[in-house]
Design a protein around this motif. Structure first.
Motif, PDB file in Angstrom:
ATOM      1  N   ASP A  32       3.086   7.233  50.205  1.00 44.39           N
ATOM      2  CA  ASP A  32       4.055   6.260  49.682  1.00 44.39           C
ATOM      3  C   ASP A  32       3.393   5.055  49.020  1.00 44.39           C
ATOM      4  O   ASP A  32       4.055   4.113  48.606  1.00 44.39           O
ATOM      5  N   LEU A  67       7.738  17.676  55.290  1.00 43.99           N
ATOM      6  CA  LEU A  67       7.979  16.615  54.309  1.00 43.99           C
ATOM      7  C   LEU A  67       6.681  16.266  53.572  1.00 43.99           C
ATOM      8  O   LEU A  67       6.675  16.130  52.341  1.00 43.99           O
ATOM      9  N   GLU A  70       5.870  18.991  51.090  1.00 47.94           N
ATOM     10  CA  GLU A  70       6.730  18.884  49.910  1.00 47.94           C
ATOM     11  C   GLU A  70       6.317  17.708  49.027  1.00 47.94           C
ATOM     12  O   GLU A  70       6.290  17.822  47.800  1.00 47.94           O
ATOM     13  N   ALA A  71       6.001  16.589  49.649  1.00 44.98           N
ATOM     14  CA  ALA A  71       5.627  15.393  48.884  1.00 44.98           C
ATOM     15  C   ALA A  71       4.326  15.599  48.126  1.00 44.98           C
ATOM     16  O   ALA A  71       4.166  15.109  47.006  1.00 44.98           O
ATOM     17  N   ARG A  74       5.359  17.592  45.102  1.00 48.16           N
ATOM     18  CA  ARG A  74       6.290  16.957  44.153  1.00 48.16           C
ATOM     19  C   ARG A  74       6.641  15.557  44.664  1.00 48.16           C
ATOM     20  O   ARG A  74       7.530  15.391  45.478  1.00 48.16           O
ATOM     21  N   LEU A  75       5.953  14.569  44.139  1.00 50.45           N
ATOM     22  CA  LEU A  75       6.173  13.197  44.600  1.00 50.45           C
ATOM     23  C   LEU A  75       6.929  12.400  43.541  1.00 50.45           C
ATOM     24  O   LEU A  75       6.385  11.542  42.865  1.00 50.45           O
ATOM     25  N   MET A  79      11.575  11.705  46.491  1.00 52.89           N
ATOM     26  CA  MET A  79      10.659  12.126  47.554  1.00 52.89           C
ATOM     27  C   MET A  79       9.901  10.922  48.101  1.00 52.89           C
ATOM     28  O   MET A  79       9.698  10.808  49.310  1.00 52.89           O
ATOM     29  N   ARG A  80       9.486  10.024  47.231  1.00 52.53           N
ATOM     30  CA  ARG A  80       8.770   8.831  47.676  1.00 52.53           C
ATOM     31  C   ARG A  80       9.647   8.019  48.640  1.00 52.53           C
ATOM     32  O   ARG A  80       9.155   7.476  49.630  1.00 52.53           O
ATOM     33  N   ARG A  82      11.982   9.266  50.661  1.00 48.48           N
ATOM     34  CA  ARG A  82      11.997  10.003  51.928  1.00 48.48           C
ATOM     35  C   ARG A  82      10.708   9.766  52.709  1.00 48.48           C
ATOM     36  O   ARG A  82      10.732   9.577  53.931  1.00 48.48           O
TER      37      ARG A  82
END
Length: 122
Positions: A32, A67, A70-71, A74-75, A79-80, A82
């Protein structure tokens, strides 16, 4: 540092379940954009996360690993967001002293050895 070097380090320095949670929380911070470590340290921490992600933690929901997977693939902004929410949650269930102790321990045990942390000069 290579994945093999991290694996060797882990064999000599196995993590406790709460330390697995700490490594997972650091990975969330990296994703993040809130991690203040140097780029080389982030790379080592990502390798550490990859090596421990299947180990049981103590406090974090195991679904956090999906999570993170997945991030990493694909960020985007959604997604960021989440990841941010999970990072904040992780920081509420792992006390600041525990997290600081984890970071100090991995430095003292040589995972983030200063000679590995030096950035290349331009």
């Amino acid at each position: 540092m290579t994945p093999a070097q991290v694996a060797d380090w882990l064999r000599a320095n196995p993590l406790t379940p709460i330390q697995v949670d700490c490594a997972t929380a650091v990975m969330l911070k990296i994703l993040d954009g809130k991690c203040k470590m140097r780029p080389t340290e982030k790379q080592v921490m990502a390798l550490l996360y990859d090596a421990i992600r299947t180990q049981p933690g103590e406090r974090l929901d195991p679904a956090v690993h999906e999570l993170i997977r997945e991030a990493r693939a694909r960020l985007d902004d959604a997604m960021r967001e989440r990841v941010y929410e999970q990072r904040v949650l992780a920081e509420t269930v792992i006390s600041r002293p525990v997290m600081k102790g984890f970071k100090a321990a991995i430095r003292e045990r040589g995972l983030l050895n200063p000679r590995h942390d030096q950035e290349e000069a331009d």
